[in-house]
Design a protein around this motif. Sequence first.
Motif, mmCIF file in Angstrom:
data_model
loop_
_atom_site.group_PDB
_atom_site.id
_atom_site.type_symbol
_atom_site.label_atom_id
_atom_site.label_comp_id
_atom_site.label_asym_id
_atom_site.label_seq_id
_atom_site.Cartn_x
_atom_site.Cartn_y
_atom_site.Cartn_z
ATOM 1 N N SER A 253 -48.321 -88.800 -40.262
ATOM 2 C CA SER A 253 -48.509 -87.693 -41.203
ATOM 3 C C SER A 253 -47.238 -87.416 -41.988
ATOM 4 C CB SER A 253 -48.942 -86.427 -40.461
ATOM 5 O OG SER A 253 -47.858 -85.889 -39.743
ATOM 6 N N GLU A 254 -47.402 -86.807 -43.137
ATOM 7 C CA GLU A 254 -46.254 -86.432 -43.970
ATOM 8 C C GLU A 254 -45.418 -85.349 -43.294
ATOM 9 O OE1 GLU A 254 -47.130 -85.505 -48.049
ATOM 10 O OE2 GLU A 254 -48.644 -87.083 -48.149
ATOM 11 N N ILE A 255 -46.094 -84.475 -42.564
ATOM 12 C CA ILE A 255 -45.381 -83.397 -41.874
ATOM 13 C C ILE A 255 -44.439 -83.971 -40.816
ATOM 14 C CG2 ILE A 255 -45.672 -81.387 -40.362
ATOM 15 C CD1 ILE A 255 -46.481 -80.884 -43.258
ATOM 16 N N THR A 256 -44.939 -84.931 -40.042
ATOM 17 C CA THR A 256 -44.100 -85.542 -39.016
ATOM 18 C C THR A 256 -42.942 -86.305 -39.656
ATOM 19 O OG1 THR A 256 -46.040 -85.751 -37.591
ATOM 20 C CG2 THR A 256 -44.103 -87.007 -36.963
ATOM 21 N N ALA A 257 -43.203 -86.995 -40.752
ATOM 22 C CA ALA A 257 -42.129 -87.712 -41.453
ATOM 23 C C ALA A 257 -41.084 -86.730 -41.979
ATOM 24 C CB ALA A 257 -42.718 -88.540 -42.589
ATOM 25 N N ALA A 258 -41.513 -85.592 -42.495
ATOM 26 C CA ALA A 258 -40.571 -84.575 -42.981
ATOM 27 C C ALA A 258 -39.748 -84.003 -41.826
ATOM 28 C CB ALA A 258 -41.332 -83.458 -43.695
ATOM 29 N N GLN A 259 -40.402 -83.807 -40.688
ATOM 30 C CA GLN A 259 -39.679 -83.304 -39.521
ATOM 31 C C GLN A 259 -38.623 -84.313 -39.056
ATOM 32 O OE1 GLN A 259 -39.588 -80.423 -38.400
ATOM 33 N NE2 GLN A 259 -41.575 -79.461 -38.161
ATOM 34 N N ALA B 136 -36.908 -76.609 -40.930
ATOM 35 C CA ALA B 136 -37.791 -77.404 -40.070
ATOM 36 C C ALA B 136 -38.908 -76.532 -39.500
ATOM 37 C CB ALA B 136 -36.996 -78.051 -38.944
ATOM 38 N N LEU B 137 -38.571 -75.338 -39.092
ATOM 39 C CA LEU B 137 -39.588 -74.429 -38.568
ATOM 40 C C LEU B 137 -40.553 -73.996 -39.664
ATOM 41 C CD1 LEU B 137 -37.404 -72.292 -36.148
ATOM 42 C CD2 LEU B 137 -39.071 -74.073 -35.561
ATOM 43 N N GLU B 138 -40.048 -73.840 -40.880
ATOM 44 C CA GLU B 138 -40.930 -73.499 -42.000
ATOM 45 C C GLU B 138 -41.932 -74.614 -42.269
ATOM 46 O OE1 GLU B 138 -38.341 -72.592 -45.269
ATOM 47 O OE2 GLU B 138 -37.786 -70.640 -44.456
ATOM 48 N N ILE B 139 -41.488 -75.863 -42.171
ATOM 49 C CA ILE B 139 -42.400 -77.004 -42.336
ATOM 50 C C ILE B 139 -43.497 -76.934 -41.285
ATOM 51 C CG2 ILE B 139 -42.600 -79.524 -42.117
ATOM 52 C CD1 ILE B 139 -39.749 -79.695 -43.319
ATOM 53 N N HIS B 140 -43.110 -76.649 -40.063
ATOM 54 C CA HIS B 140 -44.061 -76.565 -38.955
ATOM 55 C C HIS B 140 -45.045 -75.407 -39.176
ATOM 56 C CE1 HIS B 140 -45.151 -78.026 -35.028
ATOM 57 N NE2 HIS B 140 -45.132 -76.799 -34.542
ATOM 58 N N LEU B 141 -44.538 -74.267 -39.624
ATOM 59 C CA LEU B 141 -45.408 -73.104 -39.876
ATOM 60 C C LEU B 141 -46.380 -73.361 -41.020
ATOM 61 C CD1 LEU B 141 -42.870 -70.189 -39.420
ATOM 62 C CD2 LEU B 141 -44.779 -70.787 -37.916
ATOM 63 N N LYS B 142 -45.921 -74.045 -42.076
ATOM 64 C CA LYS B 142 -46.814 -74.392 -43.183
ATOM 65 C C LYS B 142 -47.949 -75.288 -42.714
ATOM 66 C CE LYS B 142 -43.753 -73.972 -47.141
ATOM 67 N NZ LYS B 142 -43.046 -74.690 -48.226
ATOM 68 N N ASP B 143 -47.617 -76.224 -41.844
ATOM 69 C CA ASP B 143 -48.631 -77.125 -41.310
ATOM 70 C C ASP B 143 -49.662 -76.338 -40.501
ATOM 71 O OD1 ASP B 143 -49.813 -79.662 -40.761
ATOM 72 O OD2 ASP B 143 -48.914 -79.581 -38.753
ATOM 73 N N MET B 144 -49.207 -75.352 -39.732
ATOM 74 C CA MET B 144 -50.136 -74.517 -38.949
ATOM 75 C C MET B 144 -51.005 -73.684 -39.867
ATOM 76 S SD MET B 144 -47.646 -73.470 -35.736
ATOM 77 C CE MET B 144 -48.276 -71.832 -35.736
ATOM 78 N N GLU B 145 -50.447 -73.154 -40.956
ATOM 79 C CA GLU B 145 -51.217 -72.342 -41.896
ATOM 80 C C GLU B 145 -52.288 -73.160 -42.594
ATOM 81 O OE1 GLU B 145 -48.241 -70.793 -44.516
ATOM 82 O OE2 GLU B 145 -47.697 -69.161 -43.170
ATOM 83 N N ASN B 146 -51.975 -74.414 -42.904
ATOM 84 C CA ASN B 146 -52.939 -75.275 -43.588
ATOM 85 C C ASN B 146 -54.126 -75.648 -42.696
ATOM 86 O OD1 ASN B 146 -51.377 -75.226 -45.886
ATOM 87 N ND2 ASN B 146 -50.303 -77.133 -45.402
ATOM 88 N N LYS B 147 -53.921 -75.607 -41.396
ATOM 89 C CA LYS B 147 -55.006 -75.938 -40.478
ATOM 90 C C LYS B 147 -55.778 -74.704 -40.193
ATOM 91 C CE LYS B 147 -52.757 -79.889 -38.469
ATOM 92 N NZ LYS B 147 -52.292 -80.583 -37.329
#
Length: 131
Positions: free
Chosen positions: A46-52, A120-131
């Motif tokens: 996933s793009e999220i994991t790559a960004a992390q 990094a936490l913001e990326i993770h939170l955005k991913d949670m919001e999108n789901k």
Amino acid sequence: MDELNLTTPTLLFSAVSLILLAYTNRFLSYAQLVRTLKEQYLQNHSEITAAQIDNLRKRLYLTRSMQVLGISSLFFCVVAMFLIYIGLHDLSAYIFGLALLLLIASLGISIWEIHISVKALEIHLKDMENK
């Protein structure tokens, strides 16, 4: 400037030691996170994991710099103490000043690394919001 004595550089010992312990704990948690992210990335590209992973790589390099500067600061504190011991007070003042500057740089990089960690936490939170 008042003359340095042996107790002045020793004041940094406890502070630098605690900072280095915090840096080491941060590094160990990153090592665990690398292993976890690798598993996630192998299962799902996933793009999220790559960004992390990109974010974590930056944080690891910054943590290494923080550790090197912190250890260097401690090293020069010891050198300053030795110079005081053998009577080279003027040189010891400059070396101690260098140790302080290295500690300041280490703390500054720590602030930078914290800023990136929040991203990094913001990326993770955005991913949670999108789901």
